[in-house]
Structure formats: structure tokens, C-alpha cells
Design a protein around this motif. Structure first.
Motif, PDB file in Angstrom:
ATOM      1  N   THR A  25       0.182 -44.207  34.645  1.00  0.00           N
ATOM      2  CA  THR A  25       0.318 -43.095  33.703  1.00  0.00           C
ATOM      3  C   THR A  25      -0.677 -41.964  33.988  1.00  0.00           C
ATOM      4  N   CYS A  47       0.395 -38.208  33.669  1.00  0.00           N
ATOM      5  CA  CYS A  47       0.631 -37.851  32.268  1.00  0.00           C
ATOM      6  C   CYS A  47      -0.682 -37.724  31.509  1.00  0.00           C
ATOM      7  N   VAL A  48      -1.594 -38.651  31.737  1.00  0.00           N
ATOM      8  CA  VAL A  48      -2.882 -38.628  31.047  1.00  0.00           C
ATOM      9  C   VAL A  48      -3.627 -37.341  31.372  1.00  0.00           C
ATOM     10  N   ASP A  75      -1.747 -34.149  30.030  1.00  0.00           N
ATOM     11  CA  ASP A  75      -1.894 -34.075  28.571  1.00  0.00           C
ATOM     12  C   ASP A  75      -3.302 -33.650  28.178  1.00  0.00           C
ATOM     13  N   ALA A  76      -4.305 -34.143  28.904  1.00  0.00           N
ATOM     14  CA  ALA A  76      -5.693 -33.782  28.602  1.00  0.00           C
ATOM     15  C   ALA A  76      -5.938 -32.298  28.867  1.00  0.00           C
ATOM     16  N   ILE A 116     -10.368 -36.327  25.923  1.00  0.00           N
ATOM     17  CA  ILE A 116      -8.948 -36.565  25.644  1.00  0.00           C
ATOM     18  C   ILE A 116      -8.415 -37.658  26.573  1.00  0.00           C
ATOM     19  N   MET A 117      -8.825 -37.611  27.846  1.00  0.00           N
ATOM     20  CA  MET A 117      -8.401 -38.664  28.781  1.00  0.00           C
ATOM     21  C   MET A 117      -8.930 -40.023  28.326  1.00  0.00           C
ATOM     22  N   SER A 177      -6.761 -41.349  25.550  1.00  0.00           N
ATOM     23  CA  SER A 177      -5.454 -41.770  26.070  1.00  0.00           C
ATOM     24  C   SER A 177      -5.542 -43.096  26.814  1.00  0.00           C
ATOM     25  N   ASN A 228      -6.169 -46.037  24.554  1.00  0.00           N
ATOM     26  CA  ASN A 228      -4.928 -46.380  23.843  1.00  0.00           C
ATOM     27  C   ASN A 228      -3.932 -47.076  24.760  1.00  0.00           C
ATOM     28  N   ILE A 229      -3.850 -46.637  25.992  1.00  0.00           N
ATOM     29  CA  ILE A 229      -2.925 -47.263  26.942  1.00  0.00           C
ATOM     30  C   ILE A 229      -3.334 -48.708  27.185  1.00  0.00           C
ATOM     31  N   SER A 231      -0.351 -46.870  22.157  1.00  0.00           N
ATOM     32  CA  SER A 231       0.400 -45.631  22.328  1.00  0.00           C
ATOM     33  C   SER A 231       1.894 -45.915  22.445  1.00  0.00           C
ATOM     34  N   THR A 254       4.160 -43.912  23.123  1.00  0.00           N
ATOM     35  CA  THR A 254       4.719 -43.154  24.230  1.00  0.00           C
ATOM     36  C   THR A 254       4.774 -43.981  25.496  1.00  0.00           C
TER      37      THR A 254
END
Length: 179
Positions: free
Chosen positions: A47, A50-51, A54-55, A133-134, A137, A140-141, A146, A148
Motif C-alpha cells: 500500500t 497510496c500511503v 494520501d500523506a 500522516i504516513m 496510515s 492503521n494498516i 483501515s 480502505t
């Protein structure tokens, strides 16, 4: 970079001692959560794009001036450099998670990073926010919180709190190094 085993051997050798006690217990723990560690790294790697995107998007949403003329993400080249740097940081964090050792992150990624960003005029607060933010994420992953990512990420069985804590500490080290 020393893996967990090499680190214990080097430490024991420097003390002219056998491997035992707390060092042996630490290795047993490292082996016991080996599959979780591999699954966690697999999830992060799967991911990563995406990570990072998104960050960077989150960082820009919080500071739209970054994509205005004169901003540090203005022009495609600067945006690409920002995304590339995020990918590099996340890649080295994944190496550290896999090895259970932050030395590769510290020596190959963080050494001189702050000075480089200062020389390029890159704002430390924006970088720190993107890394933060990373961190959220990735944690959570790994924890599978998550929604998502649940459909694409393999299931990590058992309690991953120690790996999540470890991963968080690597992100904190990056934030400290650039802040």
C-alpha cells in the motif's frame, strides 16, 4: 545495518560473554513474531504508493500554499520530488520494521536529511506533517483498522501492538530528524 541476531552477537562479543539472559529472550521474542513482522512489511509495501500520495495530499489540503506559485510542491517536478522523498522514507522504514533495527533508517535515510531540506528551502513543518500522516496510515494498516485497505491487505493474525509501536517509533525518528 545489523539484524537482530547480528546485533546480539556483536554486543555479546564486545562484552566477551555468551549470548544469554535478556539478549536471548529478545531473540526469542523476535522469532516468535517473525510472521507478523513479515505480514506487516508486506502490507506496508503493498500500500506504499497510496500511503505516500494520501500523506502528501493531506499535507497540501492543510497548507494549500504549497501548490501555489512559489510553493514547495508547485510544478510537477517539485511534486514528483515530494512523492519520491515520501516513498524513500517509507521504504527505509519498511527495512527497519523487517530487520527490527533502525540503523539502516538512521544511516542511509536520516543522516543529513534535515540539512538537505534546509538547503533546498523545504519547510520542515510540512515534511513532518506528511510523515505524521504516513505514520497514522501505516499503523492503521498493520492493525487492520483501515476499512480502505482490508480488502487488499493480507490478514495479520495475533496481537501486533509491539510491531505497531516499533513502526511508530521509526516514524517519530524521521519527524525528529527533519523537525
Amino acid at each position: 545495518m545489523l539484524d537482530a541476531f547480528s546485533r546480539v552477537v556483536v554486543e555479546s562479543d564486545s562484552k566477551a560473554a555468551y549470548v544469554g539472559g535478556s539478549s536471548l529472550a529478545a531473540l526469542k521474542s523476535f522469532i516468535a513474531n517473525g510472521n507478523q513482522r513479515l505480514d506487516a512489511v508486506d502490507s506496508v509495501v503493498g500500500t506504499a504508493s497510496c500511503v505516500v500520495s494520501d500523506a502528501v495530499s493531506g499535507m497540501i489540503c492543510e497548507n494549500p500554499g504549497l501548490i501555489s506559485p512559489g510553493g514547495n510542491c508547485y510544478t510537477n517536478r517539485r511534486m514528483a520530488a515530494c512523492l519520491r522523498d515520501g516513498e524513500i522514507i517509507l521504504r527505509y522504514i519498511s527495512y527497519a520494521i523487517l530487520a527490527g533495527d533502525s540503523s539502516v533508517l538512521e544511516t542511509r535515510c536520516l543522516n543529513g536529511l534535515k540539512e538537505t531540506y534546509i538547503a533546498l528551502g523545504v519547510p520542515a513543518s510540512s515534511n513532518a506533517r506528511a510523515v505524521s500522516i504516513m505514520k497514522a496510515s501505516v499503523c492503521n494498516i498493520i492493525a487492520e483498522d483501515s476499512a480502505t485497505f482490508k480488502k487488499t491487505v493480507p490478514t495479520i493474525e495475533g496481537d501486533c501492538s509491539s510491531i505497531i509501536s516499533e513502526a511508530g517509533s521509526y516514524f517519530d525518528a524521521v519527524i525528529s530528524a527533519i523537525g
